[in-house]
Scaffold this active site. Structure first.
Site, PDB file in Angstrom:
ATOM      1  N   GLY A  84       0.623  -1.158  -0.174  1.00 49.71           N
ATOM      2  CA  GLY A  84       0.000  -0.120  -0.107  1.00 49.71           C
ATOM      3  C   GLY A  84       0.807   1.198  -0.070  1.00 49.71           C
ATOM      4  CB  CYS A  92     -16.228   4.188 -29.424  1.00 49.03           C
ATOM      5  SG  CYS A  92     -15.472   3.696 -31.002  1.00 49.03           S
TER       6      CYS A  92
HETATM    7  C1  LIG Z   1      -3.326  -5.104  -3.440  1.00 52.34           C
HETATM    8  C2  LIG Z   1      -2.571  -5.775  -2.489  1.00 52.34           C
HETATM    9  C3  LIG Z   1      -1.242  -5.504  -2.157  1.00 52.34           C
HETATM   10  C4  LIG Z   1      -0.459  -4.250  -2.791  1.00 52.34           C
HETATM   11  O1  LIG Z   1      -0.805  -3.286  -2.956  1.00 52.34           O
HETATM   12  P1  LIG Z   1       0.114  -2.041  -3.342  1.00 52.34           P
HETATM   13  O2  LIG Z   1      -0.408  -0.885  -3.078  1.00 52.34           O
HETATM   14  O3  LIG Z   1       0.235  -2.312  -4.917  1.00 52.34           O
HETATM   15  O4  LIG Z   1       1.432  -2.053  -2.615  1.00 52.34           O
HETATM   16  C5  LIG Z   1      -0.867  -6.304  -1.100  1.00 52.34           C
HETATM   17  N1  LIG Z   1      -1.571  -6.985  -0.337  1.00 52.34           N
HETATM   18  C6  LIG Z   1      -2.615  -7.228  -0.513  1.00 52.34           C
HETATM   19  C7  LIG Z   1      -3.470  -8.024   0.250  1.00 52.34           C
HETATM   20  C8  LIG Z   1      -3.208  -6.401  -1.758  1.00 52.34           C
HETATM   21  O5  LIG Z   1      -4.812  -6.640  -2.059  1.00 52.34           O
END
Ligand SMILES: *Cc1c(COP(=O)(O)O)cnc(C)c1O
Length: 423
Positions: free
Chosen positions: A239, A346
């Site tokens: 994240g 489109c």
């Molecule tokens: C999407 C996701 C990630 C990765 O998130 P990033 O924002 O790309 O770092 C990691 N763990 C889980 C469980 C996710 O759903």
């Protein structure tokens, strides 16, 4: 920092000249830098130095075999969310004991595949899933190592479509019910509880939401241990955001994130896992496209590109901003123009940028979408029967097509006619 820089007035990917690659491969295409992927993985790995840890790359961000192999060879683990991603990670040579399986809808078949093939742990997201996994494990005579994903109810302060840690989101179990759910798991003979999992969203630009979540995880670790559970592993999700614009507010760096992890969770004697996707792949990739036409509207100029929303859906889906730069560097001091930058599909939603200031463009010019390495190629479709665009990987002055553009025949032959329509 990435490895897409101008040299003598033209854009390079590491030591490879992008116009040359474009002439060989044809536009549009995705272009990744091995050096940037490597650098970003190492930043996370080093940020957690001193504590037992594994960086599990979130495969869904960019899942080409060559990308997975590049990271896997450096020792990365993988976070997968489907049988397909599990198979991809294994095909890239990543051993099962470095793969964690996330996601709220794992099927019994997917569980069977991972349990048979080898898995580090399942991150379980609900009681029904726990019951199903227990049944599959008992059927196979195996014991499934699990964490339970808890939903800490914190505001990740990111785009609503990628926030996952509020109680209204579909992910995890409410942290308030964790003791009850862990007690239930402990009674299941096919499961072994080993830790706690949390993932609060994507493209976070502040540390504070992570800190709030991790403090709750620290408290929960102590509570669960008092209840008699052996908590030895904490999966902290992914994240961490990336800068999509060259503005002053930059997201926290992996080193700052790592320091905060050590501060909040470092004294619990747990192994730490993190699951970054975007920060590893995002700025390691660009999308290269060509201007097909310049078109004058009533009160605006349109740049019509050969890339479209089916190739890069982030602007249409998340109102995402991508910096778009010319591959041939603009002359110093040249006056910028304002353009609406669009694709040929489109739909009005097929707009990459509105009123974007750019150096003057003409038909035939190449442009690069920066920060397109994560959630780019993997979210592409063949809408409008536009072939999935190639992916190319650079290392130094070498480059290789790592997924070729399908021919129109390939695409059409994927369909089959029922007997009553055959000539
Ligand atoms: C999407 C996701 C990630 C990765 O998130 P990033 O924002 O790309 O770092 C990691 N763990 C889980 C469980 C996710 O759903």
């Amino acid at each position: 920092m990435d490895h897409f820089l101008y040299r003598d007035g033209t854009l390079y990917a590491e030591d490879a000249e992008i116009t040359e690659i474009a002439a060989q491969v044809g536009t549009p295409f995705y272009l990744y830098s091995s050096a940037t992927l490597t650098r970003h993985f190492r930043l996370f790995d080093e940020a957690l130095e001193g504590i037992d840890h594994l960086v599990c790359y979130a495969v869904k961000a960019a899942s080409n075999q060559a990308i997975l192999k590049t990271l896997g060879d450096l020792g990365a683990g993988m976070d997968v969310v489907s049988a397909g991603e599990y198979a991809r990670a294994r095909a890239a040579g990543v051993p099962g004991d470095r793969i964690v399986f996330s996601g709220i809808g794992k099927t019994a078949d997917e569980m069977r595949m991972a349990l048979t093939g080898g898995i580090r742990q399942f991150n379980v997201e609900s009681e029904p899933e726990m019951t199903a996994l227990n049944a599959v494990a008992l059927e196979l005579g195996k014991i499934a190592p699990i964490t339970v994903r808890v939903n800490p109810d914190v505001d990740a302060k990111t785009h609503a479509k990628i926030a996952t840690g509020k109680s209204e989101n579909k992910f995890g179990i409410p942290i308030s019910r964790a003791r009850e759910v862990y007690a239930m798991a402990a009674k299941m003979k096919g499961l072994k509880v080993i830790g706690i999992d949390v993932h609060i969203g994507s493209q976070l630009t502040e540390l504070d939401p992570f800190r709030q979540a991790y403090e709750k995880v620290a408290d929960l670790t102590k509570t669960l241990r008092e209840d008699g559970h052996e908590i030895t592993r904490l999966d902290l999700g992914g994240g961490l955001g990336i800068p999509y614009t060259h503005s002053n507010d930059r997201p926290p760096l992996p080193t700052e994130y790592g320091a905060m992890i050590k501060e909040t969770l470092g004294n619990l004697g747990c192994e730490i896992e993190i699951e970054p996707g975007r920060l590893i792949a995002g700025n390691a990739g660009v999308l290269i496209s060509k201007v097909i036409y310049m078109k004058s509207g009533e009160d605006r100029e349109f740049v019509i590109l050969d890339a479209a929303m089916n190739d890069l859906i982030r602007p249409a889906m998340y109102e995402a901003h991508h910096d778009i730069i010319p591959v041939t560097e603009a002359e110093a001091g040249i006056e910028q123009q304002e353009y609406d930058i669009v694709g040929p599909v489109c739909e009005t939603g097929d707009t990459f940028a509105k009123s974007r200031a750019m150096p003057p463009l003409v038909a035939g010019d190449l442009v690069a979408f920066r920060s397109a390495g994560a959630y780019g190629a993997v979210m592409a479709s063949e809408y409008n029967t536009r072939p999935l665009i190639p992916e190319v990987l650079v290392m130094g002055d070498q480059y290789a097509v790592i997924r070729a553009r399908p021919t129109l025949e390939d695409m059409i032959n994927r369909d089959t006619l029922p007997t009553w329509l055959e000539d």
